[in-house]
Design an enzyme around this catalytic site. Structure first.
Site, mmCIF file in Angstrom:
data_model
loop_
_atom_site.group_PDB
_atom_site.id
_atom_site.type_symbol
_atom_site.label_atom_id
_atom_site.label_comp_id
_atom_site.label_asym_id
_atom_site.label_seq_id
_atom_site.Cartn_x
_atom_site.Cartn_y
_atom_site.Cartn_z
ATOM 1 N N GLN A 182 -2.700 3.154 -5.843
ATOM 2 C CA GLN A 182 -3.388 3.820 -4.724
ATOM 3 C C GLN A 182 -2.987 5.287 -4.665
ATOM 4 O O GLN A 182 -1.892 5.662 -5.095
ATOM 5 C CB GLN A 182 -2.997 3.167 -3.394
ATOM 6 C CG GLN A 182 -3.653 1.826 -3.146
ATOM 7 C CD GLN A 182 -3.413 1.306 -1.741
ATOM 8 O OE1 GLN A 182 -2.517 1.761 -1.035
ATOM 9 N NE2 GLN A 182 -4.208 0.339 -1.327
ATOM 10 N N ARG A 193 0.059 -6.975 -4.379
ATOM 11 C CA ARG A 193 -0.531 -7.909 -3.411
ATOM 12 C C ARG A 193 -0.360 -9.330 -3.926
ATOM 13 O O ARG A 193 -0.534 -9.592 -5.119
ATOM 14 C CB ARG A 193 -2.039 -7.647 -3.251
ATOM 15 C CG ARG A 193 -2.397 -6.245 -2.819
ATOM 16 C CD ARG A 193 -2.588 -6.139 -1.324
ATOM 17 N NE ARG A 193 -2.627 -4.733 -0.945
ATOM 18 C CZ ARG A 193 -3.688 -4.113 -0.434
ATOM 19 N NH1 ARG A 193 -4.802 -4.784 -0.228
ATOM 20 N NH2 ARG A 193 -3.625 -2.837 -0.103
ATOM 21 N N HIS A 202 0.857 -1.187 0.000
ATOM 22 C CA HIS A 202 0.000 0.000 0.000
ATOM 23 C C HIS A 202 0.897 1.242 0.000
ATOM 24 O O HIS A 202 2.124 1.136 0.138
ATOM 25 C CB HIS A 202 -0.968 0.017 1.203
ATOM 26 C CG HIS A 202 -0.331 -0.332 2.520
ATOM 27 N ND1 HIS A 202 -1.035 -0.404 3.693
ATOM 28 C CD2 HIS A 202 0.952 -0.617 2.875
ATOM 29 C CE1 HIS A 202 -0.237 -0.729 4.675
ATOM 30 N NE2 HIS A 202 0.966 -0.858 4.213
ATOM 31 N N VAL A 260 -4.985 2.990 12.024
ATOM 32 C CA VAL A 260 -5.962 4.060 12.289
ATOM 33 C C VAL A 260 -6.910 3.624 13.403
ATOM 34 O O VAL A 260 -7.113 2.447 13.633
ATOM 35 C CB VAL A 260 -6.790 4.435 11.028
ATOM 36 C CG1 VAL A 260 -5.949 5.161 10.007
ATOM 37 C CG2 VAL A 260 -7.454 3.215 10.425
ATOM 38 N N ALA A 264 -6.046 9.762 7.700
ATOM 39 C CA ALA A 264 -5.330 9.239 6.534
ATOM 40 C C ALA A 264 -6.318 8.428 5.715
ATOM 41 O O ALA A 264 -7.314 7.920 6.243
ATOM 42 C CB ALA A 264 -4.166 8.362 6.993
#
Ligand code: FA5
Length: 343
Positions: free
Chosen positions: A214, A200, A174, A257, A311
């Site tokens: 991304q 991935r 990511h 997060v 984020a």
């Protein structure tokens, strides 16, 4: 030997090959005049003296006639090739086919435009990451189950024996490691985005691939709340889809997060009726997001009592699929010109 006849013969030659054969006939290794010239040395001196000048003269005249004819034939050859090579400057040119921007780059550019208009700065990070930036610093230690869902391609360790284990190299799963890299060298307040390729180790289908793109966003300041996140993402979606899609926020778990969310978008491919792109649910997950976890702030040396931040990580491929109604993510990487020329 009649020099008049010989000259006539030479002048009758219509190409360089024939002319060369005629020259050899008289002055080649076994040419008739050459044989006579070579025989001079065996003649008595008186006879040699009488005959030599005449033979030498013949030789000179044959050589001169051949050179003259060769010049003429070459000129003719050049003239005729020039005639056939005439350049028609009024003829239409050959069209050079131009390449154009890939649909993923187009969408990425538009996303950059929207976020920079909201005050976000564009930063960059590497595609080959260390285990520490991709996992540990993002609150995903070695034995954390979240590592399984973000399995990736690991690079063979090379001359890294002296380094600690979490310096192993991998293809990033990511764009989130760029958050860490940036915060390590910059203070709050900050507002950044970064985009690029991620990888991935997973099975591919209509909405999943082993490589995709991304766009990561990070905003850190005093008194940042989920309301700020909703406002920024609301502006982003309005800028890209002009209110033509529905979105919803649902709770989700990401170790870096707290709280975490996923932003779902109504599937534009099937008008939310259900199709392979949205796994027949009518909704597609387009981004993960949340409020930055205190452990992440601690990993980069920020005072967790001083700052807050949000984020998010948006799947650019899925946004492009929704924008252009593309029913399979793998089309982006197939290199099929029939597909690419539509954009
Ligand atoms: C992440 O990658 C988190 N780093 C996102 C994040 C950032 C969360 C910051 C919190 C804070 P996730 O694995 O869900 O999360 O991927 C994010 C987005 O990438 C998904 O919403 C989806 O749009 C896209 N995505 C994920 N896996 C694939 C895949 N295999 N193929 C195509 N797109 C994918």
């Amino acid at each position: 030997m009649d020099i008049g006849e010989i000259k006539k013969e030479i002048l009758s030659k219509s190409n360089l090959k024939e002319l060369d054969a005629a020259h050899k006939k008289y002055l080649g290794k076994n040419g008739s005049l050459n044989v006579e010239l070579k025989a001079l040395k065996d003649l008595p001196p008186d006879e040699r003296k009488a005959k030599a000048p005449e033979l030498q003269r013949l030789k000179r005249e044959i050589d001169a006639a051949v050179v003259e004819r060769a010049g003429y034939l070459k000129r003719k050859e050049i003239e005729s090739s020039l005639e056939s090579e005439i350049i028609d400057i009024t003829a239409p040119g050959v069209k050079i086919e131009m390449g154009h921007i890939h649909p993923l780059t187009k969408v990425q550019d538009r996303m950059n435009e929207i976020f920079t208009s909201l005050g976000f700065e564009i930063v960059e990070g590497p595609e080959v990451e260390t285990e520490w930036y991709n996992f540990d610093a993002l609150n995903i230690p070695e034995d954390h189950p979240a590592r399984d869902m973000w399995d990736t391609f690991w690079l063979a360790p090379e001359n890294r024996e002296s380094e600690t284990k979490n310096q192993n190299l991998l293809l990033r799963t990511h764009t989130s490691p760029v958050q860490i890299r940036y915060m390590e060298t910059h203070h709050s307040p900050l507002r950044i985005i970064t985009s690029g390729r991620v990888f991935r180790h997973e099975a591919s289908d209509a909405s999943h691939d082993i490589q995709f793109h991304q766009l990561e966003g990070l905003m850190v300041d005093k008194n940042i709340t989920v309301a700020n996140f909703k406002a920024v993402i609301g502006e982003f979606l309005k800028g890209l889809f002009a209110g033509k899609v529905q979105t919803r926020l649902r709770p989700a778990y990401f170790p870096f997060v707290e709280p975490g969310f996923e932003v779902m978008m109504s599937c534009a491919n099937c008008d939310a009726k259900g199709c392979p792109v949205c796994s027949k649910t009518g909704w597609l997950e387009v981004m993960g997001a949340g409020m930055v976890h205190p452990n992440v702030f601690k990993a980069v040396g920020y005072d967790v009592n001083e700052v807050q931040g949000f984020a998010f990580g948006i799947g650019i491929d899925r946004i492009a699929m929704m924008k252009y109604k593309i029913d399979d993510i793998r089309l982006f990487y197939g290199g099929d010109l029939k597909f690419l020329r539509q954009f």
